[in-house]
Design an enzyme around this catalytic site. Structure first.
Site, PDB file in Angstrom:
ATOM      1  CB  SER A 165      -0.560   0.036   0.850  1.00 45.46           C
ATOM      2  OG  SER A 165      -1.707   0.985   1.105  1.00 45.46           O
ATOM      3  CG  ASP A 216      -7.381  -3.550  -3.484  1.00 47.52           C
ATOM      4  OD1 ASP A 216      -7.784  -2.734  -3.414  1.00 47.52           O
ATOM      5  OD2 ASP A 216      -6.007  -3.327  -3.052  1.00 47.52           O
ATOM      6  CG  HIS A 243      -5.776  -2.312   0.446  1.00 49.09           C
ATOM      7  ND1 HIS A 243      -5.052  -1.831  -0.765  1.00 49.09           N
ATOM      8  CD2 HIS A 243      -5.189  -1.100   1.124  1.00 49.09           C
ATOM      9  CE1 HIS A 243      -3.791  -1.194  -0.753  1.00 49.09           C
ATOM     10  NE2 HIS A 243      -3.951  -0.583   0.597  1.00 49.09           N
TER      11      HIS A 243
END
Length: 265
Positions: A165, A216, A243
């Site tokens: 991320s 995601d 995610h």
């Protein structure tokens, strides 16, 4: 006469009972001293099965001086008896916006790496956990330099970089500019993948494991679309995961991680 006869009968019965008691006493005493088969079975069932021994991995912490100082956690590789050994590879773990280096310790990722012969290094990125923020990290080159400083200070020659991320702000520029310092790359739905051309991706020659959660549909799908332009990539799509897919499906992520590392030389 009847009275005398009755007394004799009673006396005979008492003598007979005494004789029977004498004959049976050893078996009664033996029976009272030995547990029954049912009792033995119950005792065996109540005994817990022997515990499989676990290897105790020590997670040490430290802080590198500089601007900013960088807090990190380290797990050194050990063999099956818990003795420290030379690392097969060095794995640097970054983290997402809602997490810190502590996440990798809590998930058991660092201990898993160490018990499989890898050195694990997890950093608190500036402004997260125990690493203070810094005004000097506004450009890609600044962030690349920070990762280089971290690795060089800890004696990391060529690392496998794990980057979920938000940490893509650091790892993707590092991948493009300092690819010689990487032996493998594991992006987990990272940010920043839209900033580069197909040719820039195709110039990267290191093995890459692209990880994302099937649920995601934002960063996961977007990063997957861009990162598959890397010529030496494989994909780990974690079904039913969001995610932060490595948290939703930790066991599956760990299996994919170990499989990927096992193929690197």
């Amino acid at each position: 006469m009847n009275f005398l006869r009755n007394r004799l009968v009673i006396l005979g019965l008492v003598l007979l009972a005494t004789l029977l008691l004498y004959l049976l006493l050893p078996s009664i005493r033996q029976g009272s001293m030995e547990p029954s088969l049912d009792a033995q079975r119950m005792g065996l069932m109540a005994t817990p099965p022997p515990q499989i021994p676990t290897i105790n991995v020590t997670i040490r912490t430290g802080q590198l001086p500089g601007d900013p100082p960088l807090f990190f956690r380290e797990a050194l590789p050990v063999d099956g008896a818990g003795r420290q050994i030379l690392p097969r590879l060095q794995v640097v773990l970054l983290h997402g916006q809602a997490f810190t280096s502590k996440t990798w310790e809590e998930l058991g990722t660092m201990a898993l790496l160490a018990t499989n012969g890898y050195q694990a290094l997890a950093m608190d990125l500036p402004g997260y956990g125990k690493s203070p923020d810094s005004e000097g990290l506004k450009t890609d080159q600044n962030r690349v330099d920070l990762l280089s400083r971290f690795m060089e200070s800890l004696g990391v020659r060529t690392a496998v970089l794990v980057s979920p991320s938000m940490s893509g702000h650091y790892s993707i520029p590092f991948l493009m500019k300092n690819t010689a310092q990487l032996q493998g790359f594991i992006p987990i739905a990272p940010v920043g993948t839209r900033s580069y051309t197909p040719q820039q991706y195709q110039n990267i020659q290191i093995p890459t494991l692209i990880v994302f959660g099937a649920l995601d549909t934002n960063l996961g799908a977007q990063s997957h679309k861009n990162l598959i332009q890397l010529p030496h990539h494989s994909v780990l799509k974690l079904e039913g995961a969001r995610h932060a897919c490595y948290i939703d499906k930790t066991r599956e992520f760990h299996q994919g991680l170990m499989d990927f590392l096992g193929k690197l030389k």
